[in-house]
Design a protein around this motif. Sequence first.
Motif, PDB file in Angstrom:
ATOM      1  N   VAL A   2     -44.709  96.058  28.321  1.00  8.00           N
ATOM      2  CA  VAL A   2     -44.738  96.411  26.911  1.00  8.00           C
ATOM      3  C   VAL A   2     -44.920  95.153  26.074  1.00  8.00           C
ATOM      4  O   VAL A   2     -44.241  94.143  26.296  1.00  8.00           O
ATOM      5  CB  VAL A   2     -43.433  97.122  26.510  1.00  8.00           C
ATOM      6  CG1 VAL A   2     -43.407  97.422  25.028  1.00  8.00           C
ATOM      7  CG2 VAL A   2     -43.253  98.385  27.315  1.00  8.00           C
ATOM      8  N   ASP A   3     -45.834  95.202  25.108  1.00 10.46           N
ATOM      9  CA  ASP A   3     -46.036  94.096  24.179  1.00 10.46           C
ATOM     10  C   ASP A   3     -45.077  94.281  23.013  1.00 10.46           C
ATOM     11  O   ASP A   3     -45.308  95.098  22.116  1.00 10.46           O
ATOM     12  CB  ASP A   3     -47.482  94.065  23.705  1.00 10.46           C
ATOM     13  CG  ASP A   3     -47.758  92.880  22.790  1.00 10.46           C
ATOM     14  OD1 ASP A   3     -46.884  91.992  22.689  1.00 10.46           O
ATOM     15  OD2 ASP A   3     -48.849  92.854  22.191  1.00 10.46           O
ATOM     16  N   ILE A   4     -43.980  93.547  23.015  1.00  5.55           N
ATOM     17  CA  ILE A   4     -42.947  93.687  21.990  1.00  5.55           C
ATOM     18  C   ILE A   4     -43.502  93.325  20.618  1.00  5.55           C
ATOM     19  O   ILE A   4     -43.188  93.961  19.621  1.00  5.55           O
ATOM     20  CB  ILE A   4     -41.722  92.814  22.333  1.00  5.55           C
ATOM     21  CG1 ILE A   4     -41.114  93.281  23.642  1.00  5.55           C
ATOM     22  CG2 ILE A   4     -40.694  92.842  21.220  1.00  5.55           C
ATOM     23  CD1 ILE A   4     -40.037  92.381  24.183  1.00  5.55           C
ATOM     24  N   GLY A   5     -44.357  92.318  20.573  1.00  5.15           N
ATOM     25  CA  GLY A   5     -44.957  91.922  19.307  1.00  5.15           C
ATOM     26  C   GLY A   5     -45.778  93.029  18.689  1.00  5.15           C
ATOM     27  O   GLY A   5     -45.753  93.240  17.479  1.00  5.15           O
ATOM     28  N   ALA A   6     -46.520  93.766  19.509  1.00  5.32           N
ATOM     29  CA  ALA A   6     -47.319  94.873  18.995  1.00  5.32           C
ATOM     30  C   ALA A   6     -46.423  95.991  18.478  1.00  5.32           C
ATOM     31  O   ALA A   6     -46.724  96.619  17.460  1.00  5.32           O
ATOM     32  CB  ALA A   6     -48.244  95.394  20.081  1.00  5.32           C
ATOM     33  N   GLY A  12     -48.629  87.739  18.284  1.00  3.07           N
ATOM     34  CA  GLY A  12     -48.296  87.415  19.669  1.00  3.07           C
ATOM     35  C   GLY A  12     -47.698  86.033  19.815  1.00  3.07           C
ATOM     36  O   GLY A  12     -46.798  85.811  20.609  1.00  3.07           O
ATOM     37  N   GLU A  13     -48.200  85.074  19.024  1.00  2.00           N
ATOM     38  CA  GLU A  13     -47.710  83.698  19.136  1.00  2.00           C
ATOM     39  C   GLU A  13     -46.261  83.586  18.669  1.00  2.00           C
ATOM     40  O   GLU A  13     -45.444  82.942  19.319  1.00  2.00           O
ATOM     41  CB  GLU A  13     -48.585  82.773  18.294  1.00  2.00           C
ATOM     42  CG  GLU A  13     -48.183  81.313  18.393  1.00  2.00           C
ATOM     43  CD  GLU A  13     -49.072  80.422  17.543  1.00  2.00           C
ATOM     44  OE1 GLU A  13     -48.563  79.383  17.093  1.00  2.00           O
ATOM     45  OE2 GLU A  13     -50.236  80.769  17.350  1.00  2.00           O
ATOM     46  N   GLY A  14     -45.911  84.209  17.570  1.00  2.00           N
ATOM     47  CA  GLY A  14     -44.540  84.159  17.067  1.00  2.00           C
ATOM     48  C   GLY A  14     -43.570  84.831  18.011  1.00  2.00           C
ATOM     49  O   GLY A  14     -42.451  84.359  18.216  1.00  2.00           O
ATOM     50  N   MET A  16     -43.971  85.142  21.237  1.00  4.69           N
ATOM     51  CA  MET A  16     -43.834  84.308  22.435  1.00  4.69           C
ATOM     52  C   MET A  16     -42.885  83.144  22.162  1.00  4.69           C
ATOM     53  O   MET A  16     -42.072  82.789  23.017  1.00  4.69           O
ATOM     54  CB  MET A  16     -45.208  83.800  22.866  1.00  4.69           C
ATOM     55  CG  MET A  16     -45.220  83.261  24.248  1.00  4.69           C
ATOM     56  SD  MET A  16     -44.749  84.585  25.380  1.00  4.69           S
ATOM     57  CE  MET A  16     -44.465  83.639  26.823  1.00  4.69           C
ATOM     58  N   GLN A  17     -42.967  82.559  20.981  1.00  3.76           N
ATOM     59  CA  GLN A  17     -42.055  81.466  20.629  1.00  3.76           C
ATOM     60  C   GLN A  17     -40.616  81.962  20.575  1.00  3.76           C
ATOM     61  O   GLN A  17     -39.700  81.270  21.029  1.00  3.76           O
ATOM     62  CB  GLN A  17     -42.443  80.862  19.284  1.00  3.76           C
ATOM     63  CG  GLN A  17     -43.697  80.030  19.332  1.00  3.76           C
ATOM     64  CD  GLN A  17     -44.088  79.506  17.961  1.00  3.76           C
ATOM     65  OE1 GLN A  17     -43.615  79.993  16.941  1.00  3.76           O
ATOM     66  NE2 GLN A  17     -44.966  78.512  17.945  1.00  3.76           N
ATOM     67  N   ALA A  18     -40.421  83.150  20.029  1.00  4.23           N
ATOM     68  CA  ALA A  18     -39.072  83.713  19.939  1.00  4.23           C
ATOM     69  C   ALA A  18     -38.510  83.979  21.333  1.00  4.23           C
ATOM     70  O   ALA A  18     -37.344  83.668  21.610  1.00  4.23           O
ATOM     71  CB  ALA A  18     -39.085  84.998  19.121  1.00  4.23           C
ATOM     72  N   LEU A  19     -39.322  84.541  22.205  1.00  5.31           N
ATOM     73  CA  LEU A  19     -38.862  84.820  23.572  1.00  5.31           C
ATOM     74  C   LEU A  19     -38.578  83.525  24.330  1.00  5.31           C
ATOM     75  O   LEU A  19     -37.616  83.456  25.101  1.00  5.31           O
ATOM     76  CB  LEU A  19     -39.894  85.662  24.319  1.00  5.31           C
ATOM     77  CG  LEU A  19     -40.032  87.105  23.845  1.00  5.31           C
ATOM     78  CD1 LEU A  19     -41.185  87.795  24.570  1.00  5.31           C
ATOM     79  CD2 LEU A  19     -38.744  87.873  24.040  1.00  5.31           C
ATOM     80  N   THR A  20     -39.376  82.505  24.087  1.00  7.67           N
ATOM     81  CA  THR A  20     -39.137  81.206  24.725  1.00  7.67           C
ATOM     82  C   THR A  20     -37.821  80.613  24.247  1.00  7.67           C
ATOM     83  O   THR A  20     -37.036  80.073  25.037  1.00  7.67           O
ATOM     84  CB  THR A  20     -40.295  80.240  24.417  1.00  7.67           C
ATOM     85  OG1 THR A  20     -41.511  80.816  24.883  1.00  7.67           O
ATOM     86  CG2 THR A  20     -40.090  78.900  25.084  1.00  7.67           C
ATOM     87  N   LEU A  21     -37.559  80.706  22.948  1.00  8.03           N
ATOM     88  CA  LEU A  21     -36.306  80.189  22.399  1.00  8.03           C
ATOM     89  C   LEU A  21     -35.107  80.940  22.958  1.00  8.03           C
ATOM     90  O   LEU A  21     -34.106  80.325  23.361  1.00  8.03           O
ATOM     91  CB  LEU A  21     -36.315  80.288  20.870  1.00  8.03           C
ATOM     92  CG  LEU A  21     -35.052  79.810  20.161  1.00  8.03           C
ATOM     93  CD1 LEU A  21     -34.802  78.338  20.454  1.00  8.03           C
ATOM     94  CD2 LEU A  21     -35.170  80.053  18.675  1.00  8.03           C
TER      95      LEU A  21
END
Length: 54
Positions: A2-6, A12-14, A16-21
């Motif tokens: 599932v694409d949480i951003g969608a 998508g970039e924001g 991904m940064q949030a998930l990385t953090l």
Amino acid sequence: MVDIGALLGASGEGTMQALTLVGAVLVEAIILYVGYGAVTRTLEPTVRRALSSE
């Protein structure tokens, strides 16, 4: 997957940064938990002896 951003309408970039953090904070918490456990296990007998001698 599932694409949480969608789902949330985020880029998508924001997302991904949030998930990385979140992942980095989680890993740090695990390391601290294990580290403090090791320190406690190592120093506990010494501290107990020092406190019981009073």
